[in-house]
Design a protein around this motif. Sequence first.
Motif, PDB file in Angstrom:
ATOM      1  N   ARG A 354      -6.141   5.422  -1.277  1.00 28.23           N
ATOM      2  CA  ARG A 354      -5.329   6.230  -0.360  1.00 28.23           C
ATOM      3  C   ARG A 354      -4.003   6.621  -1.011  1.00 28.23           C
ATOM      4  NH1 ARG A 354      -4.504   3.893   5.580  1.00 28.23           N
ATOM      5  NH2 ARG A 354      -6.771   4.218   5.473  1.00 28.23           N
ATOM      6  N   ALA A 355      -3.363   5.663  -1.698  1.00 28.84           N
ATOM      7  CA  ALA A 355      -2.082   5.970  -2.356  1.00 28.84           C
ATOM      8  C   ALA A 355      -2.273   6.972  -3.479  1.00 28.84           C
ATOM      9  CB  ALA A 355      -1.455   4.685  -2.882  1.00 28.84           C
ATOM     10  N   ILE A 356      -3.381   6.860  -4.221  1.00 34.15           N
ATOM     11  CA  ILE A 356      -3.648   7.820  -5.298  1.00 34.15           C
ATOM     12  C   ILE A 356      -3.800   9.228  -4.738  1.00 34.15           C
ATOM     13  CG2 ILE A 356      -5.375   8.520  -7.001  1.00 34.15           C
ATOM     14  CD1 ILE A 356      -5.813   5.558  -7.596  1.00 34.15           C
ATOM     15  N   ALA A 357      -4.540   9.363  -3.633  1.00 34.17           N
ATOM     16  CA  ALA A 357      -4.731  10.683  -3.036  1.00 34.17           C
ATOM     17  C   ALA A 357      -3.417  11.275  -2.554  1.00 34.17           C
ATOM     18  CB  ALA A 357      -5.720  10.583  -1.879  1.00 34.17           C
ATOM     19  N   ALA A 358      -2.476  10.413  -2.130  1.00 36.54           N
ATOM     20  CA  ALA A 358      -1.222  10.903  -1.569  1.00 36.54           C
ATOM     21  C   ALA A 358      -0.183  11.233  -2.629  1.00 36.54           C
ATOM     22  CB  ALA A 358      -0.654   9.869  -0.588  1.00 36.54           C
ATOM     23  N   VAL A 359      -0.064  10.382  -3.656  1.00 32.44           N
ATOM     24  CA  VAL A 359       1.070  10.552  -4.580  1.00 32.44           C
ATOM     25  C   VAL A 359       0.675  10.623  -6.043  1.00 32.44           C
ATOM     26  CG1 VAL A 359       2.619   9.366  -2.993  1.00 32.44           C
ATOM     27  CG2 VAL A 359       1.454   8.044  -4.767  1.00 32.44           C
ATOM     28  N   ALA A 360      -0.587  10.327  -6.398  1.00 36.13           N
ATOM     29  CA  ALA A 360      -0.956  10.269  -7.819  1.00 36.13           C
ATOM     30  C   ALA A 360      -2.258  10.989  -8.116  1.00 36.13           C
ATOM     31  CB  ALA A 360      -1.066   8.806  -8.271  1.00 36.13           C
ATOM     32  N   HIS A 361      -2.612  11.964  -7.307  1.00 38.54           N
ATOM     33  CA  HIS A 361      -3.850  12.696  -7.582  1.00 38.54           C
ATOM     34  C   HIS A 361      -3.656  13.577  -8.811  1.00 38.54           C
ATOM     35  CE1 HIS A 361      -7.479  15.095  -6.967  1.00 38.54           C
ATOM     36  NE2 HIS A 361      -7.856  14.162  -6.105  1.00 38.54           N
ATOM     37  N   PRO A 362      -4.605  13.575  -9.747  1.00 39.51           N
ATOM     38  CA  PRO A 362      -4.421  14.362 -10.980  1.00 39.51           C
ATOM     39  C   PRO A 362      -4.257  15.853 -10.736  1.00 39.51           C
ATOM     40  CG  PRO A 362      -6.214  12.780 -11.236  1.00 39.51           C
ATOM     41  CD  PRO A 362      -5.838  12.771  -9.791  1.00 39.51           C
ATOM     42  N   GLU A 363      -4.832  16.377  -9.662  1.00 43.04           N
ATOM     43  CA  GLU A 363      -4.738  17.807  -9.387  1.00 43.04           C
ATOM     44  C   GLU A 363      -3.456  18.178  -8.652  1.00 43.04           C
ATOM     45  OE1 GLU A 363      -8.376  18.532  -7.294  1.00 43.04           O
ATOM     46  OE2 GLU A 363      -9.453  19.037  -9.140  1.00 43.04           O
ATOM     47  N   GLY A 364      -2.658  17.198  -8.282  1.00 44.28           N
ATOM     48  CA  GLY A 364      -1.402  17.470  -7.590  1.00 44.28           C
ATOM     49  C   GLY A 364      -1.208  16.544  -6.405  1.00 44.28           C
ATOM     50  N   ARG A 365       0.030  16.338  -6.025  1.00 41.43           N
ATOM     51  CA  ARG A 365       0.343  15.448  -4.916  1.00 41.43           C
ATOM     52  C   ARG A 365      -0.090  16.074  -3.597  1.00 41.43           C
ATOM     53  NH1 ARG A 365       4.418  16.253  -8.199  1.00 41.43           N
ATOM     54  NH2 ARG A 365       5.276  17.786  -6.765  1.00 41.43           N
ATOM     55  N   ALA A 366      -0.421  15.202  -2.628  1.00 45.96           N
ATOM     56  CA  ALA A 366      -0.700  15.681  -1.276  1.00 45.96           C
ATOM     57  C   ALA A 366       0.587  16.206  -0.643  1.00 45.96           C
ATOM     58  CB  ALA A 366      -1.288  14.552  -0.427  1.00 45.96           C
ATOM     59  N   ARG A 367       0.461  17.212   0.208  1.00 42.59           N
ATOM     60  CA  ARG A 367       1.663  17.831   0.784  1.00 42.59           C
ATOM     61  C   ARG A 367       2.418  16.869   1.694  1.00 42.59           C
ATOM     62  NH1 ARG A 367       0.138  24.127   2.316  1.00 42.59           N
ATOM     63  NH2 ARG A 367      -0.346  24.791   0.175  1.00 42.59           N
ATOM     64  N   ASP A 368       1.688  16.035   2.440  1.00 42.33           N
ATOM     65  CA  ASP A 368       2.369  15.126   3.354  1.00 42.33           C
ATOM     66  C   ASP A 368       2.904  13.887   2.651  1.00 42.33           C
ATOM     67  OD1 ASP A 368      -0.096  14.141   2.749  1.00 42.33           O
ATOM     68  OD2 ASP A 368      -0.697  13.695   4.802  1.00 42.33           O
ATOM     69  N   GLY A 369       2.457  13.649   1.396  1.00 40.55           N
ATOM     70  CA  GLY A 369       2.957  12.523   0.611  1.00 40.55           C
ATOM     71  C   GLY A 369       2.645  11.193   1.251  1.00 40.55           C
ATOM     72  N   SER A 370       3.568  10.257   1.146  1.00 37.18           N
ATOM     73  CA  SER A 370       3.384   8.908   1.672  1.00 37.18           C
ATOM     74  C   SER A 370       4.721   8.410   2.198  1.00 37.18           C
ATOM     75  CB  SER A 370       2.859   7.979   0.575  1.00 37.18           C
ATOM     76  OG  SER A 370       2.889   6.632   1.003  1.00 37.18           O
ATOM     77  N   PRO A 371       4.735   7.721   3.340  1.00 42.80           N
ATOM     78  CA  PRO A 371       6.010   7.215   3.884  1.00 42.80           C
ATOM     79  C   PRO A 371       6.654   6.147   3.020  1.00 42.80           C
ATOM     80  CG  PRO A 371       4.130   6.362   5.126  1.00 42.80           C
ATOM     81  CD  PRO A 371       3.598   7.423   4.214  1.00 42.80           C
ATOM     82  N   THR A 372       5.888   5.542   2.114  1.00 42.94           N
ATOM     83  CA  THR A 372       6.444   4.504   1.237  1.00 42.94           C
ATOM     84  C   THR A 372       6.759   5.046  -0.155  1.00 42.94           C
ATOM     85  OG1 THR A 372       4.222   3.804   0.559  1.00 42.94           O
ATOM     86  CG2 THR A 372       5.200   2.702   2.474  1.00 42.94           C
ATOM     87  N   ALA A 373       6.794   6.363  -0.314  1.00 40.63           N
ATOM     88  CA  ALA A 373       7.036   6.966  -1.627  1.00 40.63           C
ATOM     89  C   ALA A 373       8.210   7.926  -1.561  1.00 40.63           C
ATOM     90  CB  ALA A 373       5.787   7.694  -2.114  1.00 40.63           C
ATOM     91  N   HIS A 374       8.926   8.033  -2.655  1.00 41.48           N
ATOM     92  CA  HIS A 374      10.034   8.976  -2.776  1.00 41.48           C
ATOM     93  C   HIS A 374       9.822   9.774  -4.066  1.00 41.48           C
ATOM     94  CE1 HIS A 374      14.043  10.669  -2.241  1.00 41.48           C
ATOM     95  NE2 HIS A 374      14.255  10.456  -3.534  1.00 41.48           N
ATOM     96  N   THR A 375       9.786  11.105  -3.944  1.00 39.39           N
ATOM     97  CA  THR A 375       9.470  11.977  -5.073  1.00 39.39           C
ATOM     98  C   THR A 375      10.698  12.781  -5.491  1.00 39.39           C
ATOM     99  OG1 THR A 375       7.162  12.185  -4.364  1.00 39.39           O
ATOM    100  CG2 THR A 375       7.984  13.837  -5.886  1.00 39.39           C
ATOM    101  N   TYR A 376      10.902  12.832  -6.815  1.00 35.58           N
ATOM    102  CA  TYR A 376      11.975  13.632  -7.411  1.00 35.58           C
ATOM    103  C   TYR A 376      11.341  14.863  -8.064  1.00 35.58           C
ATOM    104  CZ  TYR A 376      14.582   9.258  -6.922  1.00 35.58           C
ATOM    105  OH  TYR A 376      15.170   8.120  -6.434  1.00 35.58           O
ATOM    106  N   LEU A 377      11.749  16.058  -7.629  1.00 38.03           N
ATOM    107  CA  LEU A 377      11.176  17.302  -8.141  1.00 38.03           C
ATOM    108  C   LEU A 377      12.238  18.099  -8.883  1.00 38.03           C
ATOM    109  CD1 LEU A 377       9.141  18.390  -4.978  1.00 38.03           C
ATOM    110  CD2 LEU A 377       8.279  17.225  -7.014  1.00 38.03           C
TER     111      LEU A 377
END
Length: 492
Positions: A354-377
């Motif tokens: 589930r975490a891979i699909a949300a924040v570490a998918h090779p084709e790109g991150r999920a749009r809704d992300g994860s409540p336990t993750a913080h992304t720097y763009l």
Amino acid sequence: MTSDMTGDMTGDIADGQWRRVHPLSPLLRMWAVLVGIVAVIAAQQAETLGRLRDLLEESPLPTGLVVVAVLVAIPVVFLIGWVVSLPWWRAVGYRIDGEEIAVRRGVVSRQLRTARFDRVQAVDLVEPLAPRLFRLAGVKVETAGGSGSSVAVEYLPRQDAEDLRSHLLTLVHGAPGQTDHGDDLSHTGQTDLRSDWRKPNGSAVVPMIPITRSLVAAALSGATVLVVVGTAVALATPAGLAVLLPVLAGAVPWVWGVLNTSWRFTATQDGDVLGITFGLTERRRQSIPRTRVHAVEVSQPVAWRLLGWWKVRVDVAGYGAESGSGGSTTTVLPVGDLSLALHVLETLTPLDGRAIAAVAHPEGRARDGSPTAHTYLSPRSARWVSPVDRTRQGTTLVSDPDGSGQLTAVVSHQGLFRRAVSVISPAHIQELSYRLGPVQNMLGLAGVRFDLVPGPVSMAGRDLTTADAVDLVTRLRARRLPEPETHAVRPE
């Protein structure tokens, strides 16, 4: 088999006695050199060989007799070479005691190499082409001493080599386990910060890769594209071979490497050890303790996007860069579909599916992300320094879902054409480097480089705002670091 030959593998092998390798070992270790010498002589004496061929054609001797003479001469030359190599064979031996394995060789210049068991990173079974024809194999012990620090026992009957590898793994790690493919692996007996997220054991991590897939993957490598372009240029311009030969010299080894490392590749898991078997001309069976796998990268070359294939590489503590690891591979999936790549990523990282699909998918991150993750763009202003990859690159910090705020993984996305995602446990980041160049300074940007153990994986926070870069460094500096390894003092 007596101790004069290769030693009694059924007895106490760690008795400190010197044992000899197979009598053909010195000759087999030099066969590539001998073939090269013969090829050079043949090239330099091409005119003489041509005259000799003409004399044979004009000779009254029957062609069949000449063929028989040549066939008889080959084993005679081989026998002479073996007799000459006997002094070198008698000088080669290996010894195992309670602390280390030692290998000696040399007649004129003597050499003694040792590897302490508390410094051993891996014990691999190696089967080069020529020894494999005689059902022989070698055992290579990789240590933490860096490039050129390995110790090799070359060569033993294959079963003896397997027994020796199993015994060394027992001395290094503990009682060995058995995989479905018969690989003798062992538990590392080590603990680190990942002990609370290790996945359940499974037999097959990567099923045997079909040979056709290995061939197509090699054909679709970047080097193949280079060869096609170089050939077109050579045919369309007067440069001709002057352009094509350098292209082939650089591309052919690359394509061969892709093919060789994926040929009949399989990966199995036994306890905390990943067992890998691969190789076309040189079959290799190596074991990688999962506690030494630091960073994991899933990537997709441009040409592979047509077939939806991916590859997975890792940084292994003590292995160094793949080019200097003595034939050991840091690729744990040479070529496979997306589902297999995700399975390997889940097996080797702290992230679940589930975490891979949300924040570490090779084709790109999920749009809704994860409540336990913080992304720097990268901000919009980064288009001036990274016009192609700006929308693809980003760094994500993943926290423990229990609400403690403890970081469990760092994820890095990059690449628009060659897509890649890398995952590492924060504890395995060696150092952090805040980087601010003159152009970035004018645009209000900065970068954060993660210094990792040597290997094929690189990670960084690319082209961030200065505030985000400072925040990323601050949060990672608070990461929990692993306890330093301690080794028990062995009694004298």
